[in-house]
Motif scaffolding. Structure first.
Motif, short mmCIF file in Angstrom:
data_model
loop_
_atom_site.label_atom_id
_atom_site.label_comp_id
_atom_site.label_asym_id
_atom_site.label_seq_id
_atom_site.Cartn_x
_atom_site.Cartn_y
_atom_site.Cartn_z
N THR A 1 0.82 -1.20 0.00
CA THR A 1 0.00 0.00 0.00
C THR A 1 0.86 1.26 0.00
O THR A 1 0.57 2.21 -0.72
CB THR A 1 -0.97 0.00 1.20
N LEU A 2 1.92 1.26 0.82
CA LEU A 2 2.81 2.43 0.84
C LEU A 2 3.48 2.64 -0.51
O LEU A 2 3.63 3.78 -0.97
CB LEU A 2 3.87 2.29 1.93
N ILE A 3 3.88 1.56 -1.15
CA ILE A 3 4.51 1.66 -2.47
C ILE A 3 3.53 2.28 -3.46
O ILE A 3 3.89 3.16 -4.25
CB ILE A 3 4.95 0.25 -2.96
N GLU A 4 2.29 1.85 -3.40
CA GLU A 4 1.26 2.41 -4.28
C GLU A 4 1.03 3.88 -3.97
O GLU A 4 0.93 4.72 -4.88
CB GLU A 4 -0.02 1.61 -4.11
N MET A 5 0.93 4.24 -2.69
CA MET A 5 0.72 5.63 -2.29
C MET A 5 1.87 6.52 -2.73
O MET A 5 1.66 7.69 -3.04
CB MET A 5 0.54 5.71 -0.77
N ALA A 6 3.08 5.98 -2.76
CA ALA A 6 4.26 6.75 -3.16
C ALA A 6 4.43 6.78 -4.67
O ALA A 6 5.38 7.37 -5.17
CB ALA A 6 5.50 6.17 -2.49
N ASP A 7 3.51 6.13 -5.39
CA ASP A 7 3.56 6.07 -6.85
C ASP A 7 4.87 5.45 -7.34
O ASP A 7 5.53 5.96 -8.23
CB ASP A 7 3.35 7.45 -7.46
N ILE A 8 5.22 4.33 -6.71
CA ILE A 8 6.41 3.57 -7.07
C ILE A 8 5.94 2.29 -7.75
O ILE A 8 5.06 1.61 -7.24
CB ILE A 8 7.27 3.24 -5.83
N GLY A 9 6.51 1.97 -8.87
CA GLY A 9 6.11 0.78 -9.61
C GLY A 9 6.45 -0.50 -8.87
O GLY A 9 7.40 -0.55 -8.09
N THR B 1 16.96 1.10 -7.25
CA THR B 1 16.50 1.93 -8.37
C THR B 1 15.69 3.15 -7.92
O THR B 1 15.35 3.98 -8.76
CB THR B 1 15.63 1.10 -9.35
N LEU B 2 15.42 3.28 -6.63
CA LEU B 2 14.64 4.42 -6.15
C LEU B 2 15.51 5.67 -6.11
O LEU B 2 16.60 5.66 -5.52
CB LEU B 2 14.08 4.16 -4.75
N ASP B 3 15.00 6.76 -6.67
CA ASP B 3 15.75 8.01 -6.57
C ASP B 3 15.48 8.65 -5.21
O ASP B 3 14.63 8.20 -4.44
CB ASP B 3 15.40 8.96 -7.72
N LYS B 4 16.22 9.70 -4.91
CA LYS B 4 16.14 10.34 -3.59
C LYS B 4 14.73 10.85 -3.28
O LYS B 4 14.23 10.70 -2.17
CB LYS B 4 17.15 11.49 -3.52
N ALA B 5 14.07 11.42 -4.27
CA ALA B 5 12.72 11.95 -4.06
C ALA B 5 11.74 10.85 -3.69
O ALA B 5 10.92 11.01 -2.78
CB ALA B 5 12.25 12.68 -5.31
N THR C 1 9.73 10.37 -0.18
CA THR C 1 8.27 10.21 -0.17
C THR C 1 7.88 8.98 0.62
O THR C 1 6.97 9.01 1.45
CB THR C 1 7.72 10.12 -1.61
N LEU C 2 8.58 7.88 0.38
CA LEU C 2 8.29 6.63 1.07
C LEU C 2 8.52 6.76 2.57
O LEU C 2 7.69 6.34 3.38
CB LEU C 2 9.14 5.50 0.48
N VAL C 3 9.62 7.36 2.97
CA VAL C 3 9.91 7.57 4.39
C VAL C 3 8.85 8.46 5.03
O VAL C 3 8.37 8.19 6.13
CB VAL C 3 11.32 8.16 4.59
N SER C 4 8.47 9.52 4.35
CA SER C 4 7.45 10.43 4.88
C SER C 4 6.12 9.72 5.07
O SER C 4 5.47 9.87 6.10
CB SER C 4 7.29 11.62 3.92
N LEU C 5 5.72 8.94 4.08
CA LEU C 5 4.47 8.19 4.20
C LEU C 5 4.53 7.18 5.34
O LEU C 5 3.59 7.07 6.13
CB LEU C 5 4.16 7.46 2.89
N ALA C 6 5.63 6.44 5.44
CA ALA C 6 5.75 5.42 6.48
C ALA C 6 5.78 6.03 7.87
O ALA C 6 5.18 5.51 8.80
CB ALA C 6 7.01 4.58 6.24
#
Length: 103
Positions: A1-9, A16-20, A24-29
């Motif tokens: 769910t967090l991956i989806e909320m962060a718009d990460i494939g 492969t995750l960029d800094k942004a 986003t993922l850390v902020s959501l979590a």
């Protein structure tokens, strides 16, 4: 769910995750609120073992001997005992000590 909320494939990896996206993922979590809707009751309560070695913690304050201002309690600590509430009591007691010791 967090991956989806962060718009990460779904095919993304940590490498492969960029800094942004990582931010986003850390902020959501870290802002995610979880609410307990039910439990299996006290009779089914269990506690695990493992965690921070007790020799690394001041047992009177629950403060880390390695990092000032870092406190541990409950299942974060490496202790275990008989089922039936003993570990729960240890968790409650260590939490109380930690809270009383935080300045």
């Amino acid at each position: 769910t967090l991956i989806e909320m962060a718009d990460i494939g779904n095919d993304a990896t940590t490498a492969t995750l960029d800094k942004a996206k990582r931010k986003t993922l850390v902020s959501l979590a870290s802002s995610l609120e979880l609410h307990v809707s039910s439990t299996k009751g006290f009779q089914s309560a269990m506690v695990t073992s493992g965690g921070v070695h007790l020799g690394e913690v001041n047992r009177k304050t629950m403060e880390s001997n390695k990092a000032k201002g870092l406190f541990f309690c409950g299942e974060m600590l490496d202790y275990d005992g008989e089922s039936g509430g003993y570990n729960l009591q240890a968790a409650f007691s260590t939490a109380y000590l930690a809270v009383q010791s935080v300045h």
